[in-house]
Enzyme design. Structure first.
Site, PDB file in Angstrom:
ATOM      1  N   HIS A  99       1.414  -0.023  46.292  1.00  5.81           N
ATOM      2  CA  HIS A  99       0.383   0.989  46.532  1.00  5.81           C
ATOM      3  C   HIS A  99       0.095   1.019  48.030  1.00  5.81           C
ATOM      4  O   HIS A  99       0.273   0.031  48.735  1.00  5.81           O
ATOM      5  CB  HIS A  99      -0.880   0.602  45.753  1.00  5.81           C
ATOM      6  CG  HIS A  99      -1.990   1.593  45.793  1.00  5.81           C
ATOM      7  ND1 HIS A  99      -2.832   1.724  46.881  1.00  5.81           N
ATOM      8  CD2 HIS A  99      -2.414   2.513  44.887  1.00  5.81           C
ATOM      9  CE1 HIS A  99      -3.727   2.667  46.622  1.00  5.81           C
ATOM     10  NE2 HIS A  99      -3.490   3.168  45.424  1.00  5.81           N
TER      11      HIS A  99
ATOM     12  N   ASP B  34      -1.843  -8.394  45.253  1.00  4.11           N
ATOM     13  CA  ASP B  34      -2.659  -7.217  44.980  1.00  4.11           C
ATOM     14  C   ASP B  34      -2.835  -7.151  43.465  1.00  4.11           C
ATOM     15  O   ASP B  34      -1.934  -6.739  42.737  1.00  4.11           O
ATOM     16  CB  ASP B  34      -1.962  -5.961  45.512  1.00  4.11           C
ATOM     17  CG  ASP B  34      -2.713  -4.676  45.165  1.00  4.11           C
ATOM     18  OD1 ASP B  34      -3.689  -4.740  44.396  1.00  4.11           O
ATOM     19  OD2 ASP B  34      -2.310  -3.606  45.651  1.00  4.11           O
TER      20      ASP B  34
ATOM     21  N   GLN C  35      -4.432  -3.721  39.675  1.00  2.00           N
ATOM     22  CA  GLN C  35      -4.055  -3.231  38.350  1.00  2.00           C
ATOM     23  C   GLN C  35      -3.843  -4.354  37.346  1.00  2.00           C
ATOM     24  O   GLN C  35      -3.818  -4.103  36.144  1.00  2.00           O
ATOM     25  CB  GLN C  35      -2.778  -2.390  38.448  1.00  2.00           C
ATOM     26  CG  GLN C  35      -2.894  -1.143  39.291  1.00  2.00           C
ATOM     27  CD  GLN C  35      -3.906  -0.142  38.748  1.00  2.00           C
ATOM     28  OE1 GLN C  35      -4.240  -0.155  37.567  1.00  2.00           O
ATOM     29  NE2 GLN C  35      -4.393   0.723  39.621  1.00  2.00           N
TER      30      GLN C  35
ATOM     31  N   LYS D 213     -11.922  -0.785  39.375  1.00  2.00           N
ATOM     32  CA  LYS D 213     -10.844  -0.826  38.377  1.00  2.00           C
ATOM     33  C   LYS D 213     -11.105  -1.896  37.322  1.00  2.00           C
ATOM     34  O   LYS D 213     -10.415  -1.948  36.300  1.00  2.00           O
ATOM     35  CB  LYS D 213      -9.499  -1.072  39.064  1.00  2.00           C
ATOM     36  CG  LYS D 213      -9.117   0.027  40.059  1.00  2.00           C
ATOM     37  CD  LYS D 213      -7.742  -0.180  40.626  1.00  2.00           C
ATOM     38  CE  LYS D 213      -7.469   0.738  41.809  1.00  2.00           C
ATOM     39  NZ  LYS D 213      -7.510   2.158  41.485  1.00  2.00           N
TER      40      LYS D 213
ATOM     41  N   CYS E 119      -0.680   7.515  45.397  1.00  2.00           N
ATOM     42  CA  CYS E 119      -0.809   6.671  46.594  1.00  2.00           C
ATOM     43  C   CYS E 119       0.252   5.563  46.604  1.00  2.00           C
ATOM     44  O   CYS E 119       0.002   4.435  47.033  1.00  2.00           O
ATOM     45  CB  CYS E 119      -2.211   6.085  46.710  1.00  2.00           C
ATOM     46  SG  CYS E 119      -3.479   7.315  47.056  1.00  2.00           S
TER      47      CYS E 119
END
Length: 459
Positions: free
Chosen positions: A129, A204, A207, A230, A377
């Protein structure tokens, strides 16, 4: 992270977690209203009811943090620091790790980028991302091509790290679960490869953390970054958690009150500053205590619900969506690692003969379903998956044009869901895809002010 969850689950005994908006109805262009099916969790997940209730209970006691001797200030400070402990526990942090509160995953990774030691080289796959692809502007960056298997990802990273010149400090940045395909990356193996070659690694987890247990210790990563919005926690906060040394050695991310312990004038007219060495060093200004408390409340709610149960139920929804899409020959699901790869509730696809933006608009206007269309993105990754040039420019989230000269779609549709998604919303989505492909949209759609809107009824 390579173990595949069991998808043979009786979902009838597992209700979704209550979220805000579950009773919202929206108008249909064909007439009437329907309950809104929020299937864009990968962008922003709805707030858990538990999070909202906890925030509402605290709101009358809101006060300044680390400032003030009054009762509300003291209570708010305790709540803020206890939230830090809650997040550290949720992430399985090691002794000595720091939990720094930021505004988002993007902010967290930009903070880490500002803390890199001199001469540090950064290695990042093109599959990231933009939040984890772009912050490293002041470093020497090596962008790695998209791997097609988890083993290839590890091999590609090992070769890149071994060949680096000079052989100095290095950082690897990798996603935990793709915001495009939902596929779970081999984080533990990538961390082992990084450490074997004297590099550090940041995960990261934007998600991954909402869908799957994440542990700094078990994955052996150096840092984890994620966003509250999120993780079912609105109000604009994020987290960077991990090793303290690079953060302590770096200049404060923001200069101001809260980051400084003492400030004194010098005889020459300047100022001397003694900066904090704790997480406060990078938390200048008045903290977003409500946003931080929302993250802590979400961490508690997910932990108490039990990730085993949440993962199992979500996998049944993933299986239902993938099975439904597989029945429509015109639909192509995007994937790096193939059908057998473990994944979270994020699925992107294109529909032969359809403009992706118009398809997403039809889902909304005719069925009350909210999905995402665009490049998410993650432009290089989506263009690679679509078979177009990953070096082509594109606007993040902008409606796509008609297919190119070779008939390839220029962007995609993404459906995403999680702990708050009712079975009925997934069933409606699958039915809507089948009907739209079979009979076409009941309305014509046009682009207006950068978005697709219904124009006239189809003949």
């Amino acid at each position: 992270m390579s173990a595949r969850p069991n998808t043979a689950v009786d979902t009838a005994v597992r209700a979704p977690l209550p979220v805000l908006g579950r009773d919202v109805t929206v108008p249909l262009v064909t007439g009437g209203e329907v309950s809104y099916a929020a299937l864009d969790y990968a962008a922003s997940a709805p707030a858990l009811q538990r999070v909202w209730d906890d925030i509402a209970a605290y709101a009358p006691y809101y006060g300044s943090v680390h400032r003030g001797a009054g009762y509300l200030s003291q209570l708010s400070t305790d709540l803020f620091e206890n939230s830090r402990d809650t997040v550290a526990g949720f992430l399985g942090c090691r002794d000595g790790d720091q939990v720094v509160f930021t505004r988002s995953t993007t902010d967290s990774l930009n903070l880490l980028a500002a803390a890199l030691p001199a001469g540090c080289q950064v290695f990042v796959f093109e599959t990231e991302h933009h939040a984890s692809l772009l912050p490293w502007r002041e470093a020497r960056v090596t962008y790695l091509n998209a791997p097609r298997t988890p083993a290839e990802a590890v091999d590609t990273l090992e070769r890149a790290l071994a060949d680096r010149d000079p052989y100095g400090p290095a950082l690897v940045c990798v996603t935990g679960a793709s915001n495009v395909t939902g596929e779970i990356w081999p984080v533990r193996e990538l961390a082992a490869a990084a450490h074997a070659h004297g590099a550090r690694i940041v995960l990261d987890a934007a998600q991954l953390a909402p869908h799957h247990p994440v542990s700094v210790t078990e994955l052996d990563v150096d840092w984890i970054a994620f966003s509250g919005h999120k993780l079912y926690a609105p109000f604009g906060s994020g987290v960077l958690a991990g090793r303290a040394d690079w953060l302590q050695d770096a200049e404060p991310y923001l200069a101001g009150g809260g980051a400084s312990r003492t400030v004194a004038r010098r005889a020459d007219g300047g100022v001397d500053v003694d900066w904090h060495t704790t997480a406060a060093r990078h938390e200048a200004g008045s903290p977003n205590v409500i946003g931080v408390y929302a993250i802590a409340a979400a961490c508690k709610a997910l932990t108490e619900a039990g990730f085993d149960s949440l993962v199992a139920r979500e996998q049944s929804l993933v299986a239902a969506v993938r099975a439904g899409l597989a029945e429509v020959p015109e639909v192509k699901v995007l994937s790096l690692f193939g059908d057998d790869a473990p994944r979270v509730g994020v699925i992107s696809f294109v529909v032969e003969g359809w403009n992706s933006s118009h398809f997403a608009a039809a889902l909304s206007a005719e069925y009350g379903i909210g999905v995402r269309d665009g490049l998410f993105c993650a432009h290089p990754l989506v263009r690679t998956l679509l078979g177009s040039d990953p070096q082509d420019p594109g606007e993040c989230g902008a409606p796509d044009a008609e297919p190119d000269a070779q008939g390839k779609s220029l962007n995609a549709i993404r459906v995403s869901f999680g702990a708050g998604t009712p079975d009925e919303h997934v069933e409606r989505f699958v039915r809507a895809v089948r009907e739209l492909v079979a009979q076409g949209a009941r309305w014509n759609y046009r682009t207006e002010d950068g978005r697709c809107v219904p124009d006239t009824a189809s003949a």
